[in-house]
Design an enzyme around this catalytic site. Structure first.
Site, PDB file in Angstrom:
ATOM      1  N   ASN A  11       0.857  -1.186   0.000  1.00 25.94           N
ATOM      2  CA  ASN A  11       0.000   0.000   0.000  1.00 25.94           C
ATOM      3  C   ASN A  11       0.893   1.237   0.000  1.00 25.94           C
ATOM      4  O   ASN A  11       1.463   1.587   1.033  1.00 25.94           O
ATOM      5  CB  ASN A  11      -0.904  -0.056   1.245  1.00 25.94           C
ATOM      6  N   LYS A  13       0.088   4.260  -0.295  1.00 25.28           N
ATOM      7  CA  LYS A  13      -0.579   5.415   0.335  1.00 25.28           C
ATOM      8  C   LYS A  13      -0.359   6.683  -0.502  1.00 25.28           C
ATOM      9  O   LYS A  13      -0.300   6.602  -1.730  1.00 25.28           O
ATOM     10  CB  LYS A  13      -0.113   5.564   1.788  1.00 25.28           C
ATOM     11  N   HIS A 100      -9.579   0.503   5.235  1.00 22.44           N
ATOM     12  CA  HIS A 100      -8.265   0.753   5.822  1.00 22.44           C
ATOM     13  C   HIS A 100      -8.404   1.730   6.999  1.00 22.44           C
ATOM     14  O   HIS A 100      -9.235   2.637   6.965  1.00 22.44           O
ATOM     15  CB  HIS A 100      -7.312   1.331   4.765  1.00 22.44           C
ATOM     16  N   GLU A 102      -6.820   4.219   7.947  1.00 20.07           N
ATOM     17  CA  GLU A 102      -6.721   5.659   7.645  1.00 20.07           C
ATOM     18  C   GLU A 102      -8.009   6.182   7.042  1.00 20.07           C
ATOM     19  O   GLU A 102      -8.377   7.346   7.237  1.00 20.07           O
ATOM     20  CB  GLU A 102      -5.499   5.905   6.739  1.00 20.07           C
ATOM     21  N   GLU A 172      -5.145  -5.313  10.864  1.00 22.49           N
ATOM     22  CA  GLU A 172      -4.131  -4.287  11.063  1.00 22.49           C
ATOM     23  C   GLU A 172      -4.437  -3.517  12.345  1.00 22.49           C
ATOM     24  O   GLU A 172      -5.267  -2.596  12.339  1.00 22.49           O
ATOM     25  CB  GLU A 172      -4.129  -3.308   9.891  1.00 22.49           C
ATOM     26  N   GLY A 178       2.445   2.141  10.830  1.00 21.79           N
ATOM     27  CA  GLY A 178       3.376   3.258  10.644  1.00 21.79           C
ATOM     28  C   GLY A 178       4.090   3.690  11.914  1.00 21.79           C
ATOM     29  O   GLY A 178       4.698   4.752  11.959  1.00 21.79           O
ATOM     30  N   SER A 219       3.553  -2.190  10.414  1.00 18.88           N
ATOM     31  CA  SER A 219       5.001  -2.195  10.637  1.00 18.88           C
ATOM     32  C   SER A 219       5.670  -3.527  10.301  1.00 18.88           C
ATOM     33  O   SER A 219       6.613  -3.943  10.964  1.00 18.88           O
ATOM     34  CB  SER A 219       5.324  -1.775  12.078  1.00 18.88           C
TER      35      SER A 219
HETATM   36  P1  PGA Z   1       2.796   0.190   7.711  1.00 21.46           P
HETATM   37  O1  PGA Z   1       1.320   0.321   7.115  1.00 21.46           O
HETATM   38  O2  PGA Z   1       3.387  -1.065   7.145  1.00 21.46           O
HETATM   39  O3  PGA Z   1       3.513   1.435   7.279  1.00 21.46           O
HETATM   40  O4  PGA Z   1       2.659   0.101   9.209  1.00 21.46           O
HETATM   41  C1  PGA Z   1       0.500  -0.797   6.957  1.00 21.46           C
HETATM   42  C2  PGA Z   1      -0.816  -0.408   6.327  1.00 21.46           C
HETATM   43  O5  PGA Z   1      -1.315   0.680   6.588  1.00 21.46           O
HETATM   44  O6  PGA Z   1      -1.378  -1.177   5.542  1.00 21.46           O
END
Ligand code: PGA
Length: 258
Positions: A11, A13, A100, A102, A172, A178, A219
């Protein structure tokens, strides 16, 4: 027990410029050409979908699917700023993200909209990754499994059992996205098992529930991928930050091979 082919998504983003997106797609597709026995997809920002699709299509033996981070469920019309499923299919998109964290917690999408999107994408013939996961305060209150189950059950309302072969669940934990913190393999496995039990006993029965892939996200890096992906109910991952580096992402995909 059915064998589930592991699936790893990258992803991207809201990152990269056009040249960087093309270069990353080229490197990822080259590194993963002709295997391994893992499904892989990348999710570029909307403006670069066409470029990335073109680049992927030119790599001999390309095994990387083109995914989109979002869409709007209406077929067309006065929805300023939105992108339809037909437009994405036009560009060769095969798989979409829904729910997701976010989009849930930054943009404010609710379970009703998320469910509408899941059904629209499946009805349009696409594959869906439905993301679920608890926030830190919910984890501290012992609500992890209840939140995960509720988000998954809402998200899948009205989905037919025969559509479930095109659905992947991504667990997640919001506090792990992140942040550099990830769930321990044992904690992640426990959450995945509870999700699978809800699929089996609450929603679709044994055969479908055992066949659905559940990715872990939050992460994940090359350094911790193997210990997560070798857990029995973890079928690959959804990768954010680490998917922006081709070598790192390719190593994570390869770590998911059974
Ligand atoms: P990240 O994000 O690997 O940067 O923690 C994972 C995600 O949002 O799918």
């Amino acid at each position: 027990m059915p064998t589930r082919k592991p699936f790893v998504g990258g992803n991207w983003k809201m990152n990269l410029n056009r040249a960087e997106a093309r270069a990353l797609a080229q490197s990822v597709a080259s590194a993963l050409a002709n295997g391994p026995a893992v499904e892989a997809a990348v999710f570029p920002p909307f403006p670069y979908l066409s470029d990335v699709g073109e680049v992927l299509g030119k790599v001999p033996g390309n095994a990387v699917k083109l995914g989109a981070q979002d869409f709007y469920h209406q077929p067309n019309g006065a929805f300023t700023g939105e992108v339809s499923l037909a437009m994405l299919k036009d560009l060769g998109v095969q798989v979409v993200l829904v729910g997701h964290s976010e989009r849930r917690h930054v943009i404010g999408e609710c379970d009703v909209l998320i469910n509408t999107k899941v059904r629209a994408a499946l009805d349009a013939g696409l594959e869906v990754i439905l993301c679920v996961g608890e926030k830190l305060e919910q984890r501290e209150l012992g609500q992890t499994d209840a939140i995960n189950a509720a988000q998954m059950v809402y998200g899948l309302a009205g989905v037919k059992p025969e559509q479930m072969s095109r659905v992947t669940i991504a667990y997640e934990p919001v506090w792990a996205i992140g942040t550099g913190k990830n769930a321990t393999p044992a904690d992640a496995q426990s959450a995945h098992r509870r999700l699978r039990e809800t699929l089996i006993h609450g929603l679709f029965g044994q055969a479908v529930g055992e066949a659905v892939r559940i990715q872990y996200g939050g992460s994940v890096k090359a350094a911790n991928a193997k210990e997560l992906f070798t857990q029995p109910d973890i079928d690959g991952g959804l990768i954010g930050g680490a998917s922006l580096k081709a070598e790192e992402f390719a190593a994570i995909v390869k770590a998911a091979a059974k």
